[in-house]
Scaffold this motif. Structure first.
Motif, PDB file in Angstrom:
ATOM      1  N   TYR A  13       5.867  75.970 107.514  1.00  0.00           N
ATOM      2  CA  TYR A  13       4.678  74.580 106.161  1.00  0.00           C
ATOM      3  C   TYR A  13       5.350  74.872 104.774  1.00  0.00           C
ATOM      4  O   TYR A  13       6.122  75.607 104.287  1.00  0.00           O
ATOM      5  N   ARG A  24       4.486  80.487 109.265  1.00  0.00           N
ATOM      6  CA  ARG A  24       3.351  82.081 109.010  1.00  0.00           C
ATOM      7  C   ARG A  24       2.420  81.495 110.606  1.00  0.00           C
ATOM      8  O   ARG A  24       2.882  80.917 111.470  1.00  0.00           O
ATOM      9  N   ILE A  26      -0.112  80.872 113.377  1.00  0.00           N
ATOM     10  CA  ILE A  26      -2.144  80.887 113.295  1.00  0.00           C
ATOM     11  C   ILE A  26      -2.970  80.410 114.594  1.00  0.00           C
ATOM     12  O   ILE A  26      -2.396  80.685 115.083  1.00  0.00           O
ATOM     13  N   CYS A  44      -4.780  81.819 108.653  1.00  0.00           N
ATOM     14  CA  CYS A  44      -3.789  81.930 108.484  1.00  0.00           C
ATOM     15  C   CYS A  44      -4.061  83.490 108.967  1.00  0.00           C
ATOM     16  O   CYS A  44      -4.231  84.207 108.635  1.00  0.00           O
ATOM     17  N   ARG A  51      -7.533  78.832 106.308  1.00  0.00           N
ATOM     18  CA  ARG A  51      -6.434  77.631 106.390  1.00  0.00           C
ATOM     19  C   ARG A  51      -6.911  76.443 106.441  1.00  0.00           C
ATOM     20  O   ARG A  51      -7.022  75.637 108.279  1.00  0.00           O
TER      21      ARG A  51
END
Length: 86
Positions: A13, A24, A26, A44, A51
């Protein structure tokens, strides 16, 4: 597909304010459209919180074989929580 099969995603990201890209893991929750952008709401694992990720800032996305338990929250509850944040 990852949304309905409860698959964990790994995303890279991009944050334009810091000019950095972070990786990340997620747990996708919902896809939303605004007048300007498509957004992915997800848990997240790095930040340990829900998020919102702009789709145009996701540089890479991988669907993992790992599954997660569906979150016990409705989209309406998410909206109410996000409106109450400072």
């Amino acid at each position: 597909m990852a949304l309905t099969r409860f698959s964990v995603l790994t995303i890279d990201y991009y944050a334009p304010d810091t000019d950095e890209t972070t990786s990340r893991n997620i747990e996708p929750f919902a896809l939303l459209s605004t007048q300007e952008n498509w957004l992915l709401v997800a848990w997240c694992r790095l930040r340990k919180a829900f998020r919102t990720f702009r789709l145009d800032r996701i540089r890479n996305l991988t669907v993992l074989n790992e599954k997660f338990e569906p979150h016990k929250m409705l989209l309406q509850e998410y909206f109410q929580l996000s409106q109450n944040k400072p």
